[in-house]
Design a protein around this motif. Structure first.
Motif, PDB file in Angstrom:
ATOM      1  N   CYS A 133       7.396   7.748   4.328  1.00 12.36           N
ATOM      2  CA  CYS A 133       6.757   6.571   3.732  1.00 12.36           C
ATOM      3  C   CYS A 133       7.790   5.559   3.264  1.00 12.36           C
ATOM      4  O   CYS A 133       7.589   4.335   3.396  1.00 12.36           O
ATOM      5  CB  CYS A 133       5.861   6.997   2.562  1.00 12.36           C
ATOM      6  SG  CYS A 133       4.350   7.847   3.070  1.00 12.36           S
ATOM      7  N   VAL A 185      -6.614   3.989   2.133  1.00 13.62           N
ATOM      8  CA  VAL A 185      -5.656   4.950   1.570  1.00 13.62           C
ATOM      9  C   VAL A 185      -6.129   5.510   0.235  1.00 13.62           C
ATOM     10  O   VAL A 185      -5.999   6.717  -0.021  1.00 13.62           O
ATOM     11  CB  VAL A 185      -4.272   4.291   1.406  1.00 13.62           C
ATOM     12  CG1 VAL A 185      -3.270   5.273   0.774  1.00 13.62           C
ATOM     13  CG2 VAL A 185      -3.748   3.814   2.754  1.00 13.62           C
ATOM     14  N   PHE A 186      -6.695   4.667  -0.630  1.00  8.50           N
ATOM     15  CA  PHE A 186      -7.048   5.100  -1.984  1.00  8.50           C
ATOM     16  C   PHE A 186      -8.552   5.158  -2.233  1.00  8.50           C
ATOM     17  O   PHE A 186      -8.988   5.585  -3.303  1.00  8.50           O
ATOM     18  CB  PHE A 186      -6.401   4.170  -3.014  1.00  8.50           C
ATOM     19  CG  PHE A 186      -4.907   4.070  -2.868  1.00  8.50           C
ATOM     20  CD1 PHE A 186      -4.084   5.109  -3.275  1.00  8.50           C
ATOM     21  CD2 PHE A 186      -4.325   2.950  -2.306  1.00  8.50           C
ATOM     22  CE1 PHE A 186      -2.718   5.034  -3.131  1.00  8.50           C
ATOM     23  CE2 PHE A 186      -2.951   2.854  -2.150  1.00  8.50           C
ATOM     24  CZ  PHE A 186      -2.142   3.895  -2.562  1.00  8.50           C
ATOM     25  N   LYS A 197       2.602   1.770  -3.466  1.00  8.77           N
ATOM     26  CA  LYS A 197       1.741   2.384  -4.486  1.00  8.77           C
ATOM     27  C   LYS A 197       1.660   3.894  -4.284  1.00  8.77           C
ATOM     28  O   LYS A 197       1.672   4.669  -5.251  1.00  8.77           O
ATOM     29  CB  LYS A 197       0.344   1.763  -4.448  1.00  8.77           C
ATOM     30  CG  LYS A 197      -0.593   2.313  -5.531  1.00  8.77           C
ATOM     31  CD  LYS A 197      -1.882   1.549  -5.585  1.00  8.77           C
ATOM     32  CE  LYS A 197      -2.806   2.127  -6.665  1.00  8.77           C
ATOM     33  NZ  LYS A 197      -2.188   2.052  -8.012  1.00  8.77           N
ATOM     34  N   TYR A 198       1.584   4.315  -3.033  1.00  9.78           N
ATOM     35  CA  TYR A 198       1.519   5.749  -2.737  1.00  9.78           C
ATOM     36  C   TYR A 198       2.833   6.440  -3.118  1.00  9.78           C
ATOM     37  O   TYR A 198       2.834   7.502  -3.753  1.00  9.78           O
ATOM     38  CB  TYR A 198       1.224   5.945  -1.253  1.00  9.78           C
ATOM     39  CG  TYR A 198       1.165   7.390  -0.829  1.00  9.78           C
ATOM     40  CD1 TYR A 198      -0.005   8.130  -0.986  1.00  9.78           C
ATOM     41  CD2 TYR A 198       2.271   8.015  -0.277  1.00  9.78           C
ATOM     42  CE1 TYR A 198      -0.063   9.468  -0.602  1.00  9.78           C
ATOM     43  CE2 TYR A 198       2.227   9.343   0.113  1.00  9.78           C
ATOM     44  CZ  TYR A 198       1.059  10.062  -0.051  1.00  9.78           C
ATOM     45  OH  TYR A 198       1.014  11.378   0.324  1.00  9.78           O
ATOM     46  N   ARG A 244       2.201   0.437  -9.527  1.00  8.68           N
ATOM     47  CA  ARG A 244       2.011   1.760 -10.124  1.00  8.68           C
ATOM     48  C   ARG A 244       0.742   1.788 -10.982  1.00  8.68           C
ATOM     49  O   ARG A 244       0.105   2.836 -11.136  1.00  8.68           O
ATOM     50  CB  ARG A 244       3.231   2.144 -10.957  1.00  8.68           C
ATOM     51  CG  ARG A 244       3.046   3.408 -11.775  1.00  8.68           C
ATOM     52  CD  ARG A 244       4.354   3.906 -12.356  1.00  8.68           C
ATOM     53  NE  ARG A 244       5.182   4.546 -11.343  1.00  8.68           N
ATOM     54  CZ  ARG A 244       6.323   5.207 -11.604  1.00  8.68           C
ATOM     55  NH1 ARG A 244       6.751   5.277 -12.842  1.00  8.68           N
ATOM     56  NH2 ARG A 244       7.016   5.766 -10.644  1.00  8.68           N
ATOM     57  N   THR A 253       0.832  -1.205   0.000  1.00  6.58           N
ATOM     58  CA  THR A 253       0.000   0.000   0.000  1.00  6.58           C
ATOM     59  C   THR A 253       0.864   1.252   0.000  1.00  6.58           C
ATOM     60  O   THR A 253       0.612   2.204  -0.745  1.00  6.58           O
ATOM     61  CB  THR A 253      -0.933   0.008   1.223  1.00  6.58           C
ATOM     62  OG1 THR A 253      -1.731  -1.178   1.217  1.00  6.58           O
ATOM     63  CG2 THR A 253      -1.848   1.219   1.196  1.00  6.58           C
ATOM     64  N   THR A 254       1.900   1.243   0.821  1.00  5.52           N
ATOM     65  CA  THR A 254       2.810   2.393   0.872  1.00  5.52           C
ATOM     66  C   THR A 254       3.586   2.539  -0.423  1.00  5.52           C
ATOM     67  O   THR A 254       3.834   3.658  -0.888  1.00  5.52           O
ATOM     68  CB  THR A 254       3.786   2.242   2.056  1.00  5.52           C
ATOM     69  OG1 THR A 254       3.060   1.928   3.243  1.00  5.52           O
ATOM     70  CG2 THR A 254       4.572   3.520   2.279  1.00  5.52           C
TER      71      THR A 254
END
Length: 301
Positions: free
Chosen positions: A220, A265-266, A37-38, A100, A34-35
């Motif tokens: 992050c 998160v998204f 992707k951010y 991504r 998750t991190t």
């Protein structure tokens, strides 16, 4: 290996400890994904990858070296230690690139083809006994994954092909981890993995380095390094306590953790078919836990 010898480890308390460890490792990997992707939206993939490995290598060495001394580097399988590090680096590159373009939950579901491949390799290469019912549970989980992927459907694009290569490299990495854990020190394995990835990624760093003025992105990336470090160490300990075939169903828990991360998160909520596939995978994982308990009781009797 006889059937009795293959089932006997399930009667030991550390088999359940291995299950708990692999679930905890799955949670760490979901936070890492998750991190990632951010971070990938603002930092070059190879730069973030190098930082993740550098963090793991430095943190592990700083903690372990004062306690264990230089003898912690001793290994009888140096070549395989390096191969394991390269396999994890290849998996990380494919994972970072896939994240991504793909949602975290759907990406994780695709990667869950890996447990099927691990079971096949464990049966063939590690000579671990896999019962017919356990085969059925793994196939059920694989079917649920296909429902999420939906080849030929509107959700299947070119980016969906990236995790397929990840499945191959990740399966090889986990089977090799299970094999090395039988004779090698888990801490030694962890050190070699971190420094192998750091050295290989460093060679590419001059071509991708860029300034990152946002302190939040650095925080992050530190979280990525921490979750990767803790997750892989827990995975090594899990394989040290239980066979790969026993741990396989519990790797599916990573999908649930990834779903939570994607929503929080998204704000991404999977559609109904994806939820159906996830439900099948969750059912197979729960049935696998029941099967483990039944086999332990049978072995004890």
């Amino acid at each position: 290996m006889t059937a009795q010898a293959a089932i006997l480890p399930l009667a030991r308390p550390h088999a359940l400890a291995g299950i708990a460890l692999v679930i905890a490792a799955s949670a760490c990997f979901s936070v890492l994904d998750t991190t990632t992707k951010y971070v990938s939206a603002g930092v070059p993939i190879l730069m973030a990858l190098w930082f993740r490995y550098f963090f793991q290598a430095v943190a592990t060495t700083a903690v372990v070296l004062p306690l264990r001394g230089m003898q912690v580097w001793r290994t009888r399988r140096l070549g395989w230690q390096l191969v394991r590090g390269v396999l994890l680096l290849a998996s990380s590159v494919l994972s970072f690139t896939s994240l991504r373009y793909l949602p975290v939950g759907e990406f994780t579901a695709m990667v869950m083809i890996t447990p099927l491949v691990i079971t096949l390799l464990a049966a063939r290469l590690l000579h671990e006994r896999v019962s017919p019912l356990r085969w059925a549970l793994v196939v059920g989980g694989f079917t649920g994954t296909l429902i999420i992927i939906r080849p030929g459907g509107g959700t299947f694009g070119w980016a969906s092909l990236l995790p397929l290569a990840l499945v191959a490299s990740n399966a090889a990495f986990q089977v090799l981890t299970s094999k090395l854990a039988r004779t090698e020190d888990p801490v030694t394995m962890h050190l070699y993995t971190g420094w192998t990835g750091t050295a290989a990624a460093f060679l590419m760093l001059p071509f991708v380095w860029t300034a990152v003025p946002d302190p939040w992105l650095w925080a992050c990336m530190c979280l990525m390094g921490l979750m990767g470090t803790v997750g892989h160490f827990l995975l090594i300990l899990a394989y040290y306590r239980a066979p790969a075939a026993v741990l396989t169903p519990y790797l599916y828990t990573q999908i649930g953790f990834a779903m939570i991360g994607g929503v929080l998160v998204f704000g991404h909520v999977p559609d109904h078919l994806s939820l159906l596939g996830i439900g099948m995978i969750a059912f197979c994982g729960a049935a696998g836990a029941w099967l483990t308990v039944r086999e332990r009781r049978a072995a004890a009797s």
